[in-house]
Design an enzyme around this catalytic site. Sequence first.
Site, PDB file in Angstrom:
ATOM      1  N   SER A 182      -5.479  -2.877  36.430  1.00  0.00           N
ATOM      2  CA  SER A 182      -7.107  -3.060  36.867  1.00  0.00           C
ATOM      3  C   SER A 182      -7.172  -4.885  36.870  1.00  0.00           C
ATOM      4  O   SER A 182      -8.358  -5.337  36.550  1.00  0.00           O
ATOM      5  CB  SER A 182      -7.803  -2.883  35.009  1.00  0.00           C
ATOM      6  OG  SER A 182      -7.929  -2.109  34.377  1.00  0.00           O
TER       7      SER A 182
ATOM      8  N   ASN B 294     -13.597   1.556  33.376  1.00  0.00           N
ATOM      9  CA  ASN B 294     -13.445   1.362  34.910  1.00  0.00           C
ATOM     10  C   ASN B 294     -14.815   2.064  36.017  1.00  0.00           C
ATOM     11  O   ASN B 294     -14.863   1.595  36.602  1.00  0.00           O
ATOM     12  CB  ASN B 294     -12.269   2.401  35.362  1.00  0.00           C
ATOM     13  CG  ASN B 294     -10.792   1.760  34.772  1.00  0.00           C
ATOM     14  OD1 ASN B 294     -10.356   0.972  35.324  1.00  0.00           O
ATOM     15  ND2 ASN B 294     -10.875   2.122  33.440  1.00  0.00           N
TER      16      ASN B 294
END
Length: 342
Positions: free
Chosen positions: A54, A154
């Site tokens: 991430s 996400n």
Amino acid sequence: MRELVDGLVRDGARPAALAATRERDGRTATYTAGVGDLATGTPVPANGQVRIASNTKTFTSVVVLQLVGEGKIGLDEPVETYLPGLLRGDGIDGSRITVRRLLQHTSGLPEYTQGIAGNFAEFQHRYMEPRDLIDIALEGKASFEPGDGWEYSNTNYIVAGLIVQKVTGRPLGEEITKRVIQKIGLKHTYFPATGEQKIREEHPKGYHADRPGGPLRDVSVSDSSAAWAAGALVSTNSDVNRFFTALLDGRLLKPAQLKAMRTTVPATGDPSPGARYGLGLMSKPLSCGGVYWGHGGDIPGYETRGGVTEKGRAVNIAVTVLPGGPAELTQMEEAVDSALCR
């Protein structure tokens, strides 16, 4: 620093730990502990590549904000302006979700990874298009009205990546490479090509247990398309330090866009007390006072944590298995805090 990385592998829960530091004057150092390969006992490469997961979101956000600075994207324009008809579902309407809300995780979009979590073995080598990920997300319902809450998803960054491609007419990976990686000279960072599964350079193997307490298996060879704009990048601790240092120094964004990126809201679901989220950038309190800026990332095989202080000291730490629970995640956060406060 050596004590910190040794401590991360001492209980045997993590095969390897790697760390890199960068001082304001440019001095750097790297540290390793454990083994790079459980089968052979091969040493951990000093600055080996890992999947930075991430942390990719910050790279994607930088590209979006560069396009904002060029007048090609409006932060407060709805997704519908760029991707008409894409977001339609239970409580989901792309005309009510702005680009800012995507980058800030205040859109309410459901998390697509919930549709594939817990079954990594099935998806490890599967190629997935970004639209496939959106389709999975849209099977869920909105978590809240856009702007009425904060929840890490996400899905937000998959949509942001699609906006970049629509506006530029070029692949996201190419834009990240040109606008970020090449611009600041990251020599060991890349966005995997379509179908690329192996890590290109020297790296510690990453491990994953398919069930809690199960045996660790090598998952270094994986298709990261299911992470795409939200988590596909491969890099080194040293390159990640260089990236966040350049970003905070204003070498990637114009002042107005960097200010917007650093304007935060409480990250109420984050396990770190006092964490706040901007536009693809997090701030976390330091035990010695002040905050540090970074992101962090988790993907089967690798976990990374780190950031840069206001005084310019940077650290990034990687381990080669995901945390088994909150205590292990806290240990990583505490290691970063100790390294930045020493």
